[in-house]
Motif scaffolding. Structure first.
Motif, mmCIF file in Angstrom:
data_model
loop_
_atom_site.group_PDB
_atom_site.id
_atom_site.type_symbol
_atom_site.label_atom_id
_atom_site.label_comp_id
_atom_site.label_asym_id
_atom_site.label_seq_id
_atom_site.Cartn_x
_atom_site.Cartn_y
_atom_site.Cartn_z
ATOM 1 N N CYS A 164 -12.120 69.148 8.432
ATOM 2 C CA CYS A 164 -11.589 67.853 8.012
ATOM 3 C C CYS A 164 -12.700 66.835 7.811
ATOM 4 O O CYS A 164 -13.832 67.034 8.249
ATOM 5 C CB CYS A 164 -10.529 67.348 8.986
ATOM 6 S SG CYS A 164 -11.076 66.939 10.628
ATOM 7 N N MET B 204 -3.257 69.886 8.876
ATOM 8 C CA MET B 204 -4.329 70.888 8.793
ATOM 9 C C MET B 204 -4.246 71.859 9.965
ATOM 10 O O MET B 204 -4.306 73.078 9.773
ATOM 11 C CB MET B 204 -5.709 70.225 8.771
ATOM 12 C CG MET B 204 -6.848 71.237 8.723
ATOM 13 S SD MET B 204 -8.413 70.650 9.406
ATOM 14 C CE MET B 204 -7.991 70.225 11.060
ATOM 15 N N VAL C 135 -8.633 75.874 5.573
ATOM 16 C CA VAL C 135 -7.679 74.773 5.484
ATOM 17 C C VAL C 135 -8.463 73.476 5.637
ATOM 18 O O VAL C 135 -9.238 73.317 6.587
ATOM 19 C CB VAL C 135 -6.587 74.875 6.571
ATOM 20 C CG1 VAL C 135 -5.552 73.762 6.393
ATOM 21 C CG2 VAL C 135 -5.924 76.246 6.557
ATOM 22 N N THR C 136 -8.257 72.542 4.700
ATOM 23 C CA THR C 136 -9.021 71.297 4.713
ATOM 24 C C THR C 136 -8.105 70.088 4.539
ATOM 25 O O THR C 136 -7.020 70.179 3.954
ATOM 26 C CB THR C 136 -10.082 71.299 3.587
ATOM 27 O OG1 THR C 136 -9.457 71.581 2.332
ATOM 28 C CG2 THR C 136 -11.157 72.338 3.852
ATOM 29 N N THR C 137 -8.568 68.963 5.063
ATOM 30 C CA THR C 137 -7.903 67.674 4.877
ATOM 31 C C THR C 137 -8.969 66.588 4.854
ATOM 32 O O THR C 137 -10.053 66.758 5.416
ATOM 33 C CB THR C 137 -6.847 67.408 5.974
ATOM 34 O OG1 THR C 137 -6.066 66.268 5.598
ATOM 35 C CG2 THR C 137 -7.462 67.187 7.333
ATOM 36 N N ALA D 20 -2.881 68.568 3.524
ATOM 37 C CA ALA D 20 -3.979 69.519 3.695
ATOM 38 C C ALA D 20 -3.916 70.504 2.541
ATOM 39 O O ALA D 20 -2.873 70.681 1.917
ATOM 40 C CB ALA D 20 -3.848 70.254 5.030
ATOM 41 N N GLY E 192 -10.599 75.709 9.873
ATOM 42 C CA GLY E 192 -10.091 74.378 9.558
ATOM 43 C C GLY E 192 -11.246 73.396 9.474
ATOM 44 O O GLY E 192 -12.153 73.427 10.312
ATOM 45 N N LYS F 48 -5.919 65.742 -2.776
ATOM 46 C CA LYS F 48 -4.841 65.630 -1.796
ATOM 47 C C LYS F 48 -4.881 64.242 -1.175
ATOM 48 O O LYS F 48 -5.950 63.650 -1.015
ATOM 49 C CB LYS F 48 -4.996 66.666 -0.671
ATOM 50 C CG LYS F 48 -4.811 68.100 -1.107
ATOM 51 C CD LYS F 48 -3.348 68.418 -1.317
ATOM 52 C CE LYS F 48 -3.144 69.872 -1.657
ATOM 53 N NZ LYS F 48 -1.734 70.203 -1.806
ATOM 54 N N GLY G 264 -2.406 63.783 8.744
ATOM 55 C CA GLY G 264 -3.097 64.760 7.894
ATOM 56 C C GLY G 264 -3.849 65.800 8.700
ATOM 57 O O GLY G 264 -3.831 66.996 8.369
#
Length: 179
Positions: free
Chosen positions: A89, A171, A150-152, A141, A87, A136, A167
């Protein structure tokens, strides 16, 4: 790299140790990344911020030509090889863009829509690295199922704190679905 006085918005001459600062923020129980054993974890999540752009890689000064800290790179590669979710962010999706050519990530939008995405050019830099940037909103995410990333965008968007929180929560929930 350097310490920023967020009240004034300027760097100052103060020097800090990344591990000491990490312990301060986490209230203690931390360990050096060199001691991490991938087998003991189900997933890894990297927050973003200046610490990523200045200390975990050199994106803040070199952009797409940056280098990623060796321990950070080997950690990401180890989780990826073990098919464990990653993950990322805020600005930290650039780590994946540098380490995993061809991956899909988001840092928000590729245009500064209504002044909400002042760092929109990061999306095009990610694409120049051979990765796919997925637009996005802050409360969303993106899941790259192939790479289990997984990104946000988090603070890459100028939004109310509760929207950023939502958000990041999405994620984290998507990372947990991949465990």
């Amino acid at each position: 790299m350097h310490v920023v006085d967020h009240l004034k918005g300027n760097p100052n001459e103060e020097k800090r140790n990344v591990l000491v600062e990490s312990a301060r923020l986490a209230r203690g129980n931390i360990q050096d990344l060199a001691e991490l054993k991938v087998s003991e974890f189900d997933a890894i999540i990297f927050p973003g911020g200046f610490g990523v752009a200045k200390n975990l890689c050199s994106w803040a000064v070199e952009g797409k030509n940056c280098t990623v800290n060796g321990l950070v790179k080997s950690t990401l590669e180890a989780f990826h090889s073990a098919k464990k979710p990653i993950g990322l962010c805020c600005i930290s999706p650039v780590l994946a863009a540098k380490v995993f050519p061809g991956c899909e990530v988001t840092v928000g939008h590729n245009k500064n829509i209504d002044g909400r995405f002042p760092d929109a050019e990061t999306a095009s830099a990610i694409e120049e690295l051979g990765c796919k940037h997925i637009c996005k909103d802050v409360s969303e995410a993106h899941v790259d199922s192939t790479n289990r990333i997984v990104t946000t965008c988090a603070f890459m968007c100028k939004a109310p704190l509760h929207e950023i929180f939502d958000g990041v929560g999405v994620m984290v929930a998507e990372v947990l679905k991949l465990v």
